[in-house]
Design an enzyme around this catalytic site. Structure first.
Site, PDB file in Angstrom:
ATOM      1  N   TYR A 151       2.987  10.100 -11.186  1.00  0.00           N
ATOM      2  CA  TYR A 151       2.281   9.218 -10.245  1.00  0.00           C
ATOM      3  C   TYR A 151       1.410   8.191 -10.956  1.00  0.00           C
ATOM      4  O   TYR A 151       1.454   6.996 -10.634  1.00  0.00           O
ATOM      5  CB  TYR A 151       1.432  10.095  -9.323  1.00  0.00           C
ATOM      6  CG  TYR A 151       0.490   9.367  -8.392  1.00  0.00           C
ATOM      7  CD1 TYR A 151       0.951   8.792  -7.202  1.00  0.00           C
ATOM      8  CD2 TYR A 151      -0.873   9.269  -8.679  1.00  0.00           C
ATOM      9  CE1 TYR A 151       0.067   8.149  -6.338  1.00  0.00           C
ATOM     10  CE2 TYR A 151      -1.755   8.634  -7.819  1.00  0.00           C
ATOM     11  CZ  TYR A 151      -1.279   8.067  -6.645  1.00  0.00           C
ATOM     12  OH  TYR A 151      -2.144   7.428  -5.790  1.00  0.00           O
ATOM     13  N   GLN A 171      -0.164  14.830 -11.946  1.00  0.00           N
ATOM     14  CA  GLN A 171       0.186  13.475 -11.477  1.00  0.00           C
ATOM     15  C   GLN A 171       0.878  12.671 -12.577  1.00  0.00           C
ATOM     16  O   GLN A 171       0.774  11.450 -12.606  1.00  0.00           O
ATOM     17  CB  GLN A 171      -1.085  12.733 -11.050  1.00  0.00           C
ATOM     18  CG  GLN A 171      -1.792  13.321  -9.834  1.00  0.00           C
ATOM     19  CD  GLN A 171      -3.092  12.563  -9.557  1.00  0.00           C
ATOM     20  OE1 GLN A 171      -3.952  12.448 -10.426  1.00  0.00           O
ATOM     21  NE2 GLN A 171      -3.231  12.032  -8.364  1.00  0.00           N
ATOM     22  N   ASN A 217       0.802  -1.232   0.000  1.00  0.00           N
ATOM     23  CA  ASN A 217       0.000   0.000   0.000  1.00  0.00           C
ATOM     24  C   ASN A 217       0.831   1.276   0.000  1.00  0.00           C
ATOM     25  O   ASN A 217       0.384   2.301  -0.504  1.00  0.00           O
ATOM     26  CB  ASN A 217      -0.911  -0.033   1.238  1.00  0.00           C
ATOM     27  CG  ASN A 217      -1.466   1.327   1.578  1.00  0.00           C
ATOM     28  OD1 ASN A 217      -2.407   1.806   0.949  1.00  0.00           O
ATOM     29  ND2 ASN A 217      -0.864   1.997   2.583  1.00  0.00           N
ATOM     30  N   SER A 234      -4.861   2.413  -7.981  1.00  0.00           N
ATOM     31  CA  SER A 234      -5.658   3.652  -7.932  1.00  0.00           C
ATOM     32  C   SER A 234      -6.557   3.745  -9.151  1.00  0.00           C
ATOM     33  O   SER A 234      -6.256   3.168 -10.205  1.00  0.00           O
ATOM     34  CB  SER A 234      -4.712   4.856  -7.926  1.00  0.00           C
ATOM     35  OG  SER A 234      -5.437   6.053  -8.108  1.00  0.00           O
ATOM     36  N   LYS A 245       0.863   3.843 -10.724  1.00  0.00           N
ATOM     37  CA  LYS A 245      -0.351   3.127 -10.318  1.00  0.00           C
ATOM     38  C   LYS A 245      -0.799   2.167 -11.413  1.00  0.00           C
ATOM     39  O   LYS A 245      -1.313   1.091 -11.131  1.00  0.00           O
ATOM     40  CB  LYS A 245      -1.437   4.140  -9.957  1.00  0.00           C
ATOM     41  CG  LYS A 245      -1.096   4.909  -8.673  1.00  0.00           C
ATOM     42  CD  LYS A 245      -1.179   3.974  -7.485  1.00  0.00           C
ATOM     43  CE  LYS A 245      -0.265   4.295  -6.355  1.00  0.00           C
ATOM     44  NZ  LYS A 245      -0.382   3.389  -5.217  1.00  0.00           N
TER      45      LYS A 245
HETATM   46  N1  LIG Z   1      -5.906   8.880  -0.780  1.00  0.00           N
HETATM   47  C1  LIG Z   1      -6.303   8.648  -2.016  1.00  0.00           C
HETATM   48  O1  LIG Z   1      -7.180   9.354  -2.567  1.00  0.00           O
HETATM   49  C2  LIG Z   1      -5.739   7.513  -2.780  1.00  0.00           C
HETATM   50  C3  LIG Z   1      -4.630   6.831  -2.369  1.00  0.00           C
HETATM   51  N2  LIG Z   1      -4.142   5.788  -3.119  1.00  0.00           N
HETATM   52  C4  LIG Z   1      -2.965   5.051  -2.695  1.00  0.00           C
HETATM   53  O2  LIG Z   1      -3.149   4.596  -1.368  1.00  0.00           O
HETATM   54  C5  LIG Z   1      -1.872   4.382  -0.777  1.00  0.00           C
HETATM   55  C6  LIG Z   1      -1.889   4.942   0.629  1.00  0.00           C
HETATM   56  O3  LIG Z   1      -2.048   6.327   0.569  1.00  0.00           O
HETATM   57  P1  LIG Z   1      -2.943   7.149   1.591  1.00  0.00           P
HETATM   58  O4  LIG Z   1      -3.439   6.288   2.656  1.00  0.00           O
HETATM   59  O5  LIG Z   1      -3.901   7.912   0.791  1.00  0.00           O
HETATM   60  O6  LIG Z   1      -1.877   8.205   2.112  1.00  0.00           O
HETATM   61  P2  LIG Z   1      -1.157   8.462   3.505  1.00  0.00           P
HETATM   62  O7  LIG Z   1      -0.200   9.547   3.210  1.00  0.00           O
HETATM   63  O8  LIG Z   1      -2.155   8.657   4.585  1.00  0.00           O
HETATM   64  O9  LIG Z   1      -0.383   7.118   3.802  1.00  0.00           O
HETATM   65  C7  LIG Z   1       0.808   6.802   3.160  1.00  0.00           C
HETATM   66  C8  LIG Z   1       1.484   5.708   3.948  1.00  0.00           C
HETATM   67  O10 LIG Z   1       2.619   5.271   3.222  1.00  0.00           O
HETATM   68  C9  LIG Z   1       3.762   5.374   4.038  1.00  0.00           C
HETATM   69  N3  LIG Z   1       4.931   5.669   3.236  1.00  0.00           N
HETATM   70  C10 LIG Z   1       5.163   6.749   2.441  1.00  0.00           C
HETATM   71  N4  LIG Z   1       6.368   6.633   1.863  1.00  0.00           N
HETATM   72  C11 LIG Z   1       6.888   5.473   2.299  1.00  0.00           C
HETATM   73  C12 LIG Z   1       8.103   4.800   2.066  1.00  0.00           C
HETATM   74  N5  LIG Z   1       9.027   5.299   1.257  1.00  0.00           N
HETATM   75  N6  LIG Z   1       8.323   3.630   2.697  1.00  0.00           N
HETATM   76  C13 LIG Z   1       7.400   3.109   3.528  1.00  0.00           C
HETATM   77  N7  LIG Z   1       6.241   3.678   3.798  1.00  0.00           N
HETATM   78  C14 LIG Z   1       5.985   4.856   3.177  1.00  0.00           C
HETATM   79  C15 LIG Z   1       3.452   6.467   5.028  1.00  0.00           C
HETATM   80  O11 LIG Z   1       4.271   6.291   6.180  1.00  0.00           O
HETATM   81  P3  LIG Z   1       4.958   7.547   6.955  1.00  0.00           P
HETATM   82  O12 LIG Z   1       3.799   8.426   7.373  1.00  0.00           O
HETATM   83  O13 LIG Z   1       5.667   6.905   8.076  1.00  0.00           O
HETATM   84  O14 LIG Z   1       5.838   8.202   5.932  1.00  0.00           O
HETATM   85  C16 LIG Z   1       1.986   6.179   5.300  1.00  0.00           C
HETATM   86  O15 LIG Z   1       1.870   5.129   6.219  1.00  0.00           O
HETATM   87  C17 LIG Z   1      -0.861   5.023  -1.712  1.00  0.00           C
HETATM   88  O16 LIG Z   1      -0.222   4.002  -2.462  1.00  0.00           O
HETATM   89  C18 LIG Z   1      -1.703   5.874  -2.636  1.00  0.00           C
HETATM   90  O17 LIG Z   1      -1.127   6.021  -3.904  1.00  0.00           O
HETATM   91  C19 LIG Z   1      -4.740   5.382  -4.265  1.00  0.00           C
HETATM   92  C20 LIG Z   1      -5.842   6.037  -4.714  1.00  0.00           C
HETATM   93  C21 LIG Z   1      -6.424   7.147  -4.026  1.00  0.00           C
HETATM   94  C1  LIG Z   2      -3.679  11.820  -4.192  1.00  0.00           C
HETATM   95  C2  LIG Z   2      -4.955  11.896  -4.967  1.00  0.00           C
HETATM   96  O1  LIG Z   2      -5.808  12.795  -4.333  1.00  0.00           O
HETATM   97  C3  LIG Z   2      -5.634  10.569  -5.006  1.00  0.00           C
HETATM   98  O2  LIG Z   2      -4.687   9.590  -5.299  1.00  0.00           O
HETATM   99  C4  LIG Z   2      -5.054   8.921  -6.362  1.00  0.00           C
HETATM  100  O3  LIG Z   2      -4.522   7.905  -6.692  1.00  0.00           O
HETATM  101  C5  LIG Z   2      -6.178   9.548  -7.036  1.00  0.00           C
HETATM  102  O4  LIG Z   2      -5.708  10.327  -8.087  1.00  0.00           O
HETATM  103  C6  LIG Z   2      -6.773  10.366  -5.976  1.00  0.00           C
HETATM  104  O5  LIG Z   2      -7.436  11.489  -6.408  1.00  0.00           O
END
Ligand SMILES: NC(=O)C1=CN([C@@H]2O[C@H](COP(=O)(O)OP(=O)(O)OC[C@H]3O[C@@H](n4cnc5c(N)ncnc54)[C@H](OP(=O)(O)O)[C@@H]3O)[C@@H](O)[C@H]2O)C=CC1
Ligand SMILES: C[C@H](O)[C@@H]1OC(=O)[C@H](O)[C@@H]1O
Length: 254
Positions: free
Chosen positions: A157, A154, A91, A144, A161
């Site tokens: 990014y 993005q 994740n 995503s 994904k």
């Molecule tokens: N939020 C959204 O709208 C969407 C999110 N996603 C995906 O969901 C996933 C989680 O994101 P989200 O929960 O939104 O974001 P958050 O920023 O809340 O969570 C990100 C998590 O990843 C960890 N992290 C970041 N960089 C690293 C690294 N280099 N090594 C290990 N851990 C790392 C962070 O840990 P720490 O805080 O310790 O750095 C944190 O626990 C991502 O892959 C994102 O692309 C996909 C679609 C939509």
């Molecule tokens: C970070 C963005 O808001 C989020 O991450 C994604 O993967 C989608 O583009 C969402 O909008």
């Protein structure tokens, strides 16, 4: 009904957001959980405490997923603590919004390394352990909606994904013979740390909400059920699949 009773579940990037909700969701379904995170010690420890309060065991292993050694460490420590690995939820990810034409090289390289290389090595390390164990397993990658559609800020990014989505399709083939299922979830816009600044722009947030047929942006907990389902035997014949979890945003053209 508890869907992950007796299972060991690993979740990367589980200090906050979707990973944290997945880790807690797995524990609510009876799993012991090993979480990875990169920086946020306090939130990681509180995630462990929340899982322990549910009566399950948990460990937190700090490490940058961009470093392949982190994957070996996480799997090794999970096996040391719980004896096995049944599920990997890959994740961890970053999304530093930036315009295309002046995108710095280091931002591109870091985003690729964390999101795609990180997923690759985590999935590989978990699969190696599952093959050694000889009783299959389940891998769920957090891809995503951005695997399917673009984003002006993005450009570094969305290819990661799409790459994660593709990785699950190829590993589903490579690992099927070992009884290891590989699937991805494709979240829409979920309110987490990753987009806190981006969605502080009220117009942008309202635009994203208006694009969502269910009328609201997602919460991290909205991903817990789909991830637990794909991780569990309820999805025993599901592999190579991608599940949109987006409130209908993707299909909403007009
Ligand atoms: N939020 C959204 O709208 C969407 C999110 N996603 C995906 O969901 C996933 C989680 O994101 P989200 O929960 O939104 O974001 P958050 O920023 O809340 O969570 C990100 C998590 O990843 C960890 N992290 C970041 N960089 C690293 C690294 N280099 N090594 C290990 N851990 C790392 C962070 O840990 P720490 O805080 O310790 O750095 C944190 O626990 C991502 O892959 C994102 O692309 C996909 C679609 C939509
Ligand atoms: C970070 C963005 O808001 C989020 O991450 C994604 O993967 C989608 O583009 C969402 O909008």
């Amino acid at each position: 009904m508890k869907l992950l009773e007796g299972k060991t579940v690993l979740v990367t990037g589980a200090s906050t957001g979707i990973g944290r909700a997945a880790a807690i969701g797995a524990a609510q379904h009876g799993a012991d959980v090993a979480i990875n995170y990169a920086h946020s010690d306090g939130p990681a420890l509180s995630c462990v405490a929340e899982i322990e309060a549910l009566g399950q065991r948990a460990i937190a292993v700090k490490g940058d997923v961009a470093d392949p050694q982190t994957a070996q460490d996480l799997v090794g420590k999970a096996v040391e603590a719980f004896g096995k690995v049944d599920v990997m939820v890959s994740n961890a990810g970053i999304c530093p919004f930036h315009a295309f034409l002046d995108m710095p090289v280091d931002v591109v390289e870091r985003t690729f390394k964390v999101n795609l290389h990180g997923a690759y090595f985590m999935v590989q390390a978990a699969a190696q352990q599952m093959v050694r164990q000889g009783h299959g397993g389940s891998i769920v990658a957090v891809s995503s909606i951005s695997a399917l559609v673009g984003g002006e800020y993005q450009t570094h990014y969305t290819p990661t994904k799409a790459g994660v989505h593709s990785l699950m399709q190829s590993t589903a083939i490579a690992l099927g013979k070992h009884g290891i299922r590989c699937n991805s979830v494709l979240p829409g816009t979920i309110l987490t740390e990753i987009n806190k600044d981006d969605l502080a722009d009220v117009e942008k947030r309202q635009y994203m909400e208006a694009r969502t047929p269910l009328g609201r942006l997602g919460q991290p907990e909205d991903l817990a059920g789909p991830i637990v389902f794909l991780a569990s035997d309820m999805a025993a014949y599901v592999t190579g699949a991608a599940l949109l979890v987006d409130g209908g945003m993707y299909v909403n053209l007009q």
